[in-house]
Design an enzyme around this catalytic site. Structure first.
Site, short mmCIF file in Angstrom:
data_model
loop_
_atom_site.label_atom_id
_atom_site.label_comp_id
_atom_site.label_asym_id
_atom_site.label_seq_id
_atom_site.Cartn_x
_atom_site.Cartn_y
_atom_site.Cartn_z
N GLU A 73 0.89 -1.16 0.00
CA GLU A 73 0.00 0.00 0.00
C GLU A 73 0.92 1.20 0.00
OE1 GLU A 73 -1.41 2.99 1.93
OE2 GLU A 73 -2.41 1.66 3.36
N CYS A 119 -2.61 7.75 4.97
CA CYS A 119 -2.64 7.34 3.55
C CYS A 119 -3.89 7.91 2.89
CB CYS A 119 -2.67 5.83 3.38
SG CYS A 119 -2.37 4.88 4.85
N GLU A 122 2.36 12.53 -4.24
CA GLU A 122 1.89 12.58 -2.85
C GLU A 122 2.87 13.36 -1.99
OE1 GLU A 122 0.33 9.49 0.61
OE2 GLU A 122 2.03 8.89 -0.60
#
Lengths: 523, 523
Positions: free
Chosen positions: A265, A302, A391
């Site tokens: 992930e 996240c 990100e």
């Protein structure tokens, strides 16, 4: 419950002989004792040998035994009491109530997998009985169940020292599936890892399970991490962390003589769409909700909402104005590690080159404190520059102003895979939302209406996953009970005498499972 | 139903502009008309654009529409009548009844997926209802279903011109899941492929589905195959063929900016264990069954029994004697293509360097006829030489003589992943079989007792898959209704208004699914 700085290989402690690390208290920048010397390839081989030896026995423990084991782990973690909370707070800089809540979540998750194990649906038992008279050829008796893949390597996350770490979701689901687990502790919280590791080994012992069901290693990703992922006895990998880290493990796993599954992930900016009617009706409330979600836990989730998409205009200006105002009054927050803080600063600096800063949080008052940031850009610019969707791990977000619905759609199609996508909408927005939905379904694992993506419920229906690069395997979730499916494979037994069949497949259905029997689901 | 030598991109025919191939009738070595000119990257891009355009609409067709489509494909294939049978026989050299049987299997498989689609269990609907009063935080409403991954590239197999080809298991399961399919036809049977492709496009038209739901391309693996697998709009790959071919596609898929899932069914030698009591009691019957399974279809099955393992001694000598005798009277059989025949010859020659030939079938009477072969070696030699477990595609098998149970186990542990493992046993063998079972479960996707691995039933419980290199993804099966799961991913909907939810998740459960509702399976 004293910390020893040693690895746990089965029931035995080993001191590493590579460079030692100490956790840093990010709130003070002071190192914490003890030192954790890194392990080497030998330690990895030892843990793998033990896990391999434990595998055949552990995967055939009864559903009840395995469920009890998971519950025992939860009880052992709770028995660590304040020592665990104190250490985790010191190692992460996270507020005490957050760590207490995370402990609850972690233990709840273990108990939830215990219920899943007992229910046995994950075995996916299918029985097609023999048809000896069938022409032109008789049909044999065929029975399918799922079995564990093999020993699993787990790499914990920095931002959830309990729930995505030593006894977190990856470990809990792999153990539930019948896989022994070897955890490589995250270097940000080795003491928390050791405490939880001790609780886990106590549970192994209390349940009379083979030693190798669990081991805990420390050391560098390059040495211990790669050795673990490339050991022939490891059959799957669970990872939560950066894109570069996840890709390195994935590539190592694929280059093996026998490639294995990696559930990494990695990276998500969690787009939020503000539809016109909703934005018009409540731009202030939306801005409040957004800033709260963005800055929660210093933005270190996240599922942090890093991207806001809406039509340009007065309503969006209102949203940006209120959000800027709120954000500029947000205190800077201690981030998890000096490394994460410095990566955040670098990410913010880089984005400043490409987008306009419209608000900054209050200045830092101590070490490693991240200052929240809000940026604005135009859809054209966003579409033209990949760097705008990188990100930034922390409380930074970018608002993309779109000229029309078509541009909203283009921005949406341009996005990489995501963990979540959020829609804020009113009744009048339903047609536009309906039109955008197919695109969002292709992009994200979880879609939310009128909520915020931070906060991931542990339940049956959760999907914490999504198309690459959100994860390395969009077919799976790392949170919720469906996570068990990642560590299983089907095996079919043809014409087996009952005496040789596993319980789950025997004629008399001793586990009382609802089987798919000759095409019909049993009641 | 005339053959045109053209590709089908949606409802349109295109003639390729690369090197043309003609099928070869392997029984005569004569080329068959028409020529099939290969496509290029442009054709791939066109087919992918069309598939992509069709995807969002096709994946949301109702269960009934999709099931009817699959049934229509079956009816259209049957409507091809003898033209299909004639062409497939000419292109493969396989006996007419075998091709007729394979047509039945192919159409039965399509109808079986139609039933699976209607039943809707593959949606795996999970609902966790909101708990607004929960403390400390309310629980949102969370609903999960599975959706199609996206357009799928399918590479047909040489050995099943119908059942593992244009409308074979990969295509049927991908279409069932809601994925548009682009098939790259196998160069061994382009005419059969075109006929089935025409049937498929007729079904698309008859069902009023978007053009891009199905396309059929010809061309080289290096150009068309790689272009297909690396096109960003392709989201998964189904492949049945050689290990080198499967690995090339897997590597190309993993090197993409967005890596995708590859389901490659590759290489298996399907070990058969003859336990002492069974071997003692019926070595003659075992030898008969073995030779029949080995030589069926010239041994050109993924599940062909290429390895026999047993304890050395008089009983095994008896088995080898009877098998050798039977095998030496087996006529040579026409293999599928000159290339496959030549690879078989090369494989047999290579094995002759390392193992003792104990029997050869009758000599060839025509072109491309493979002569069955039986080899014997000792366990020590087998354990020391990886080449002894290389797959030889065709009717060649190796008997491994073991000194004791420990050596049987060592041979078993030494094996690569397999599609099947077979145990021949009597009551007295049960303890030994029980001891070996955990090893076999780790090695193979399907375990058989007192049968032969050739013959793969299409049903719910079938597993046609297994650990690497049997397949690239041990978590899946390519035969049976569970194959649909390969082309799906979970999506979670949080706090969605009913009006925006897909049918499967709506409050009123309009599809009458047995949902997992708040942790309980609905009756």
């Amino acid at each position: 419950m004293t910390l020893t700085g040693t690895m746990l290989i089965g029931q035995h402690s080993f001191c590493g002989n590579r460079d030692a690390i100490r956790a840093i208290n990010p709130a003070t920048d002071m190192p914490l004792e003890p030192a954790y010397a890194g392990g080497n390839a030998e330690h990895v081989a030892q843990a793998c040998a033990l896990a391999w030896a434990a595998f055949d026995g552990y995967r055939e423990t009864s559903l009840e035994q395995r469920a009890t084991f998971l519950e025992t782990i939860a009880a052992q973690i709770e028995a660590l009491g304040d020592a665990l909370i104190d250490r985790a707070v010191a190692e992460t800089g996270l507020p005490r109530p957050r760590i207490q809540g995370e402990r609850g979540r972690t233990c709840g998750q273990l108990r939830s997998f215990a219920r899943t194990v007992r229910a046995g649906e994950w075995l996916d038992v299918r029985v097609d009985t023999a048809q000896p008279q069938r022409a032109p050829l008789p049909r044999p008796d065929l029975r399918q169940r799922h079995i564990a893949l093999g020993p699993v390597a787990v790499f914990g996350a920095s931002n959830f020292p309990l729930a995505f770490s030593v006894a977190g979701g990856d470990t809990a689901s792999a153990l539930a599936a019948g896989c022994p687990v070897i955890v490589k502790a995250h270097s940000a919280h080795p003491g928390t890892s050791e405490l939880v590791g001790q609780a886990l080994t106590r549970a192994v012992r209390a349940c009379g399970l083979p030693d190798g069901v669990f081991s805990l290693l420390y050391g560098s990703g390059r040495e211990v991490g790669i050795a673990l992922v490339t050991d022939a006895r490891i059959k799957a990998v669970g990872f939560t962390g950066s894109r570069s880290g996840g890709l390195a493990l994935t590539q190592a796993a694929q280059a093996r003589p026998e490639p294995i599954a990696v559930y990494a992930e990695m990276s998500s900016i969690n787009p939020v769409y503000l539809f016109p009617a909703a934005l018009e009706a409540r731009c202030e409330a939306l801005a409040q909700g957004f800033v709260a979600s963005l800055t929660q836990g210093a933005g270190q989730f996240c599922t942090n909402p890093g991207l806001v998409i809406a039509l340009k205009g007065a309503a969006l200006d209102g949203f940006i104005g209120v959000a800027s105002d709120l954000l500029s009054r947000c205190p800077a927050q201690t981030m998890l590690t000096p490394g994460i803080f410095s990566a955040y600063e670098t990410g913010v600096r880089a984005l400043t080159q490409h987008a306009r800063v419209v608000a900054r949080g209050l200045a830092a008052q101590g070490p490693n404190q991240g200052q929240a940031h809000l940026f604005v850009t135009q859809a054209d610019a966003f579409l033209a520059n990949e760097q705008l969707q990188a990100e930034i791990f922390g409380a930074a977000a970018l608002v993309v102003e779109c000229a029309d619905d078509q541009q909203v759609r283009a921005v949406c199609e341009h996005l990489e895979g995501q963990l979540t996508a959020t829609l804020h909408l009113d009744e009048a927005d339903l047609p536009s939302a309906r039109a955008l939905l197919p695109v969002l379904e292709r992009k994200a694992g979880r879609l939310l209406v009128n909520g915020w993506p931070t906060g991931v419920e542990v339940c049956d229906a959760m999907v914490h996953g999504g198309p690459f690069p959100a994860t390395s395997d969009a077919r799976s979730t790392s949170v919720g009970t469906a996570a068990i499916q990642r560590f299983l494979r089907p095996v079919c037994y043809q014409d087996f005498p009952d005496a040789l069949l596993p319980d789950a497949l025997q004629q008399g259905n001793p586990l009382s499972l609802r089987r798919l029997l000759d095409g019909q689901r049993e009641a």
